[in-house]
Design a protein around this motif. Structure first.
Motif, mmCIF file in Angstrom:
data_model
loop_
_atom_site.group_PDB
_atom_site.id
_atom_site.type_symbol
_atom_site.label_atom_id
_atom_site.label_comp_id
_atom_site.label_asym_id
_atom_site.label_seq_id
_atom_site.Cartn_x
_atom_site.Cartn_y
_atom_site.Cartn_z
ATOM 1 N N TYR A 244 72.028 79.423 10.906
ATOM 2 C CA TYR A 244 70.731 80.110 10.941
ATOM 3 C C TYR A 244 70.254 80.344 12.366
ATOM 4 O O TYR A 244 69.071 80.541 12.601
ATOM 5 N N GLY A 245 71.175 80.334 13.316
ATOM 6 C CA GLY A 245 70.821 80.571 14.703
ATOM 7 C C GLY A 245 70.971 79.326 15.555
ATOM 8 O O GLY A 245 71.392 78.263 15.099
ATOM 9 N N SER A 246 70.591 79.469 16.816
ATOM 10 C CA SER A 246 70.739 78.374 17.772
ATOM 11 C C SER A 246 69.583 77.389 17.648
ATOM 12 O O SER A 246 68.457 77.760 17.332
ATOM 13 N N ILE A 247 69.885 76.125 17.902
ATOM 14 C CA ILE A 247 68.862 75.075 17.880
ATOM 15 C C ILE A 247 69.025 74.223 19.141
ATOM 16 O O ILE A 247 70.147 73.902 19.543
ATOM 17 N N THR A 248 67.915 73.889 19.776
ATOM 18 C CA THR A 248 67.923 73.121 21.023
ATOM 19 C C THR A 248 67.365 71.728 20.769
ATOM 20 O O THR A 248 66.390 71.573 20.031
ATOM 21 N N PHE A 249 67.974 70.730 21.382
ATOM 22 C CA PHE A 249 67.517 69.351 21.221
ATOM 23 C C PHE A 249 67.803 68.583 22.495
ATOM 24 O O PHE A 249 68.719 68.911 23.252
ATOM 25 N N THR A 250 67.013 67.552 22.739
ATOM 26 C CA THR A 250 67.126 66.755 23.951
ATOM 27 C C THR A 250 67.394 65.303 23.577
ATOM 28 O O THR A 250 66.712 64.750 22.715
ATOM 29 N N VAL A 251 68.392 64.717 24.223
ATOM 30 C CA VAL A 251 68.833 63.358 23.906
ATOM 31 C C VAL A 251 68.464 62.417 25.050
ATOM 32 O O VAL A 251 68.751 62.693 26.215
ATOM 33 N N TYR A 252 67.814 61.314 24.695
ATOM 34 C CA TYR A 252 67.481 60.259 25.653
ATOM 35 C C TYR A 252 68.239 58.994 25.267
ATOM 36 O O TYR A 252 68.258 58.615 24.097
ATOM 37 N N GLY A 253 68.814 58.327 26.260
ATOM 38 C CA GLY A 253 69.481 57.062 26.006
ATOM 39 C C GLY A 253 70.902 57.253 25.519
ATOM 40 O O GLY A 253 71.421 58.373 25.426
ATOM 41 N N THR A 254 71.530 56.138 25.205
ATOM 42 C CA THR A 254 72.902 56.151 24.705
ATOM 43 C C THR A 254 72.937 55.516 23.323
ATOM 44 O O THR A 254 72.118 54.643 23.010
ATOM 45 N N PRO A 255 73.867 55.960 22.474
ATOM 46 C CA PRO A 255 73.943 55.397 21.118
ATOM 47 C C PRO A 255 74.156 53.892 21.151
ATOM 48 O O PRO A 255 74.904 53.367 21.987
ATOM 49 N N LYS A 256 73.503 53.194 20.236
ATOM 50 C CA LYS A 256 73.647 51.750 20.111
ATOM 51 C C LYS A 256 74.512 51.440 18.891
ATOM 52 O O LYS A 256 74.344 52.062 17.837
ATOM 53 N N PRO A 257 75.461 50.500 19.018
ATOM 54 C CA PRO A 257 76.340 50.175 17.891
ATOM 55 C C PRO A 257 75.555 49.780 16.650
ATOM 56 O O PRO A 257 74.598 49.003 16.716
ATOM 57 N N LYS A 258 75.936 50.343 15.522
ATOM 58 C CA LYS A 258 75.358 50.017 14.210
ATOM 59 C C LYS A 258 73.860 50.282 14.136
ATOM 60 O O LYS A 258 73.160 49.662 13.340
ATOM 61 N N ARG A 259 73.385 51.201 14.956
ATOM 62 C CA ARG A 259 71.972 51.556 14.898
ATOM 63 C C ARG A 259 71.835 53.072 14.764
ATOM 64 O O ARG A 259 72.568 53.821 15.402
ATOM 65 N N PRO A 260 70.890 53.512 13.952
ATOM 66 C CA PRO A 260 70.686 54.951 13.810
ATOM 67 C C PRO A 260 70.019 55.529 15.053
ATOM 68 O O PRO A 260 69.471 54.803 15.887
ATOM 69 N N ALA A 261 70.050 56.833 15.171
ATOM 70 C CA ALA A 261 69.268 57.518 16.197
ATOM 71 C C ALA A 261 67.868 57.776 15.670
ATOM 72 O O ALA A 261 67.671 57.965 14.470
ATOM 73 N N ILE A 262 66.893 57.758 16.556
ATOM 74 C CA ILE A 262 65.551 58.221 16.205
ATOM 75 C C ILE A 262 65.510 59.720 16.470
ATOM 76 O O ILE A 262 65.738 60.167 17.603
ATOM 77 N N LEU A 263 65.268 60.497 15.434
ATOM 78 C CA LEU A 263 65.242 61.960 15.567
ATOM 79 C C LEU A 263 63.833 62.453 15.259
ATOM 80 O O LEU A 263 63.286 62.151 14.201
ATOM 81 N N THR A 264 63.243 63.207 16.188
ATOM 82 C CA THR A 264 61.884 63.693 16.011
ATOM 83 C C THR A 264 61.875 65.195 15.751
ATOM 84 O O THR A 264 62.757 65.922 16.217
ATOM 85 N N TYR A 265 60.851 65.637 15.014
ATOM 86 C CA TYR A 265 60.661 67.069 14.765
ATOM 87 C C TYR A 265 59.162 67.352 14.840
ATOM 88 O O TYR A 265 58.366 66.738 14.143
ATOM 89 N N HIS A 266 58.788 68.300 15.675
ATOM 90 C CA HIS A 266 57.387 68.553 16.020
ATOM 91 C C HIS A 266 56.708 69.509 15.042
ATOM 92 O O HIS A 266 57.336 70.158 14.213
ATOM 93 N N ASP A 267 55.398 69.634 15.206
ATOM 94 C CA ASP A 267 54.577 70.491 14.360
ATOM 95 C C ASP A 267 54.473 71.899 14.946
ATOM 96 O O ASP A 267 54.930 72.169 16.066
ATOM 97 N N VAL A 268 53.842 72.783 14.198
ATOM 98 C CA VAL A 268 53.617 74.161 14.629
ATOM 99 C C VAL A 268 52.704 74.183 15.863
ATOM 100 O O VAL A 268 51.753 73.399 15.969
ATOM 101 N N GLY A 269 52.989 75.079 16.792
ATOM 102 C CA GLY A 269 52.171 75.233 17.989
ATOM 103 C C GLY A 269 52.557 74.298 19.113
ATOM 104 O O GLY A 269 52.009 74.390 20.215
#
Length: 357
Positions: free
Chosen positions: A33-58
């Motif tokens: 559905y097109g290009s998507i941009t995302f920014t990654v902070y930190g390095t993956p931790k073993p056996k831990r999920p990533a925290i993924l954020t998604y913002h509101d309109v505006g």
């Protein structure tokens, strides 16, 4: 899946004593559905999920989440989890305006872009943190990919499609209000807008003078055309992971969040109603939200040795039995914060508890 862009930047923000600058890597990937941009902070931790954020309109990820993730007490969390901040298409800083006639993705299609992000990063699971439209996108994603979502923090979620009366009111408002004013009314309460605080002035300026305002309007239209998530307690159409619902006591979406809470599994859902936080608690009450997020993570089995904040120390005895539940991931808690002083009663799963702070 081709990578379109990778830029390494250093986040400019005040550093705590002994803290080194965080390095952020911004990527763009192609999706159906097109290009998507995302920014990654930190390095993956073993056996831990990533925290993924998604913002509101505006907003974009910075204007929506920066006050929360730069808060001092949040540093303990971000040291333990890699973070992926997603910008909806055309919302990233410096984004070009889409050409006339461009078909912006629906919120369902925005949710279908997330697997491309996780595949590119080789991440298997996430804890989602979404606000408004972003909360809807993450919920839709969790319904279709439940095995990849370990938990959700949903701020100001409205899972319902607009009814015909909502549409009529929206159309009438559009005749007398500009797009920035309508979006501000979505983000903040009328009391906040009338007060015209420094925060309101800042975000009114951000939205009104946004160089990508045409793109913002497309995201706004997709939000207003969302489908009903059809949550139903006891049915297969529900969120199967631990969920923390958050809303301010003056938020425009308070009724919608309360209704959403009534439709989700009470053994998996916490409801946090924050006093004195208005429409955007992650901006106005980052300390309280950080503390609640820590307890949420502890209930999922992470950060068991997390440091107590000033607020939590004042009510440790009251919260322990409710927040732990033997440390497993089936914790349930409904919280309603008030600014009045008083004790915190603990209760069995599914009961409402008044949290004073």
């Amino acid at each position: 899946m081709a990578e379109l862009q990778e830029v390494q930047i250093t986040e400019e923000k005040p550093l705590l004593p002994g803290q080194t600058p965080e390095v952020a890597k911004t990527h763009s990937v192609e999706t159906p559905y097109g290009s998507i941009t995302f920014t990654v902070y930190g390095t993956p931790k073993p056996k831990r999920p990533a925290i993924l954020t998604y913002h509101d309109v505006g907003l974009n990820y910075k204007s929506c989440f920066q006050p929360l993730f730069q808060f001092a007490d949040m540093q303990e969390i971000i040291q333990n989890f890699v973070r992926v901040h997603v910008d909806a298409p055309g919302m990233e800083e410096g984004a070009p305006v889409f050409p006339l006639g461009y078909q912006y993705p629906s919120l369902d299609q925005l949710a279908d872009m997330i697997p491309c992000i996780l595949q590119y990063l080789n991440f298997s699971t996430i804890i989602g943190v979404g606000v408004g439209a972003g909360a809807y996108v993450l919920s839709r994603y969790a319904l279709t990919h439940p095995d990849t979502v370990e938990g959700l923090v949903l701020i100001n979620i409205d899972p319902n499609a607009k009814g015909w009366m909502d549409w009529a009111a929206h159309k009438l408002t559009g005749l007398t209000s500009s797009i920035p004013e309508m979006i501000l009314g979505h983000l903040f309460s009328q009391e906040e807008l009338s007060g015209n605080s420094e925060l309101i002035q800042k975000y009114r300026n951000i939205i009104t003078h946004a160089p990508n305002l045409e793109n913002i309007e497309l995201y706004w239209n997709s939000y207003n055309n969302r489908r009903d998530l059809n949550f139903e307690r006891g049915s297969d159409i529900t969120l199967k992971c631990p969920v923390m619902l958050v809303v301010g006591d003056q938020a425009p979406h308070e009724d919608a969040v309360v209704e959403c809470n009534s439709k989700l599994d009470p053994t998996q859902t916490s409801f946090l109603k924050m006093a004195d936080s208005g429409g955007q608690p992650q901006l106005t009450q980052p300390g309280k939200l950080t503390e609640a997020f820590k307890y949420f993570l502890q209930g999922m089995g992470y950060m068991a040795s997390s440091c107590m904040t000033r607020l939590s120390r004042s009510r440790t005895a009251s919260l322990t039995s409710a927040a732990s539940l033997d440390g497993n991931r089936s914790r349930s808690r409904t919280l309603s914060q008030s600014s009045e002083s008083g004790p915190l009663p603990s209760g069995p799963p599914g009961h409402t508890m008044e949290v004073s702070c």
